[in-house]
Design a protein around this motif. Sequence first.
Motif, PDB file in Angstrom:
ATOM      1  N   ILE A  44       0.699  -1.065  -0.062  1.00 39.13           N
ATOM      2  CA  ILE A  44       0.114   0.070   0.165  1.00 39.13           C
ATOM      3  C   ILE A  44       0.751   1.200   0.095  1.00 39.13           C
ATOM      4  CG2 ILE A  44      -1.995  -1.009   1.054  1.00 39.13           C
ATOM      5  CD1 ILE A  44      -1.037   0.384   3.483  1.00 39.13           C
ATOM      6  N   SER A  47       2.841   3.539  -3.593  1.00 42.43           N
ATOM      7  CA  SER A  47       2.470   4.730  -4.209  1.00 42.43           C
ATOM      8  C   SER A  47       2.938   6.035  -3.628  1.00 42.43           C
ATOM      9  CB  SER A  47       0.845   4.784  -4.352  1.00 42.43           C
ATOM     10  OG  SER A  47       0.317   4.813  -3.136  1.00 42.43           O
ATOM     11  N   TYR A  58      -1.825   6.616  -1.681  1.00 47.19           N
ATOM     12  CA  TYR A  58      -3.018   5.882  -1.277  1.00 47.19           C
ATOM     13  C   TYR A  58      -3.047   6.092   0.283  1.00 47.19           C
ATOM     14  CZ  TYR A  58      -5.231   1.577  -0.017  1.00 47.19           C
ATOM     15  OH  TYR A  58      -6.406   0.534   0.081  1.00 47.19           O
TER      16      TYR A  58
END
Length: 364
Positions: A44, A47, A58
């Motif tokens: 996660i 990004s 994110y």
Amino acid sequence: MKPVFTIMSALLLAVIATVNSCPPSDRAALLAFKAALHEPYLGIFDSWTGTDCCHNWYGVSCDTESHRVADINLRGESEDPIFERAHRTGYMTGFISPEICKLTRLSSITIADWKGITGEIPKCISTLSFLRILDFVGNKISGEIPYDIGKLNRLTVLNIADNQISGRIPASLTSLSSLMHLDLRNNKISGPIPRRFGQLGMLSRALLSGNQISGPIPGSISRIYRLADLDLSMNKISGSIPASLGKMAVLATLNLDSNKISGTIPPTLLTSSIGNLNLSRNGLAGKIPDVFGPRSYFTVIDLSYNKFSGSIPRTLTVASYIGHLDVSYNHLCGRIPAGAPFDHLEASSFSHNHCLCGKPLRAC
């Protein structure tokens, strides 16, 4: 002229991009926050690259005007495609870095259901004066609730359930005048409920079950006009039930089971707006008040595992609706009334009493 125009346009676009991106200080704080966490399966944080943390990072959102980071929303259980592709819920270790407190315009922080995050709630969290939502549910966070959490006068949601939080509920928490949802369930919190708990005038849900909270139920709770759901179950609460709880305008669910509460049932609880009432596994005694009427509507009444004596109230037969009734493991005696709601209840609802008889038990 074209090369000059092109250069000027490029410079202008660069200036606009810089103005519209997050400040370098916010980006640095986010990266320091990320460095204290380890998420091995979903990626996660992949990004979180580039200079603009307001764009496609994110779980990060920014204020449209100031471009300061306003929201961090990282949930370990989500319908987001990144979870669906991995066919798993999230797992994350590490701790919540105090660097998060450098994001001074934060409005909400949700770091929930990651199962492995440890450490304490950063004490500096109480300096985030714009904070409205603080949600750390479902981790392994320990330590105490910051003693000065009452400074967060815009806070509407405080959810730290399912962690390993210890210590007492700080007295300053009662200063959270905007708080609407309080969830402290399933921790290791001890000590009494603050006497001035009733100052939380906007509160609609107070969920404190599964802790080691002791002492009496503060009578001030009955002054919380908007309170609809009060769950104090599975604690060490003692003393009697304040009769004033039964006079609350919108209280619909009252769970006090598995405590050390004594005394009798205030009749007000049975003539109130409460529709889900669980008083089981306490030390309540005396007779069950015979005060039910045509307006009585209960989805659940659980009075099991107490010391009630006398007979089952006959006025239960005129109640508008009784979905589930459990009076097992008491000292009740006499004939079980005939008709609704008794014609749809099982024998287990009446078992282990002194001398009850009639359907669904043995004949009298």
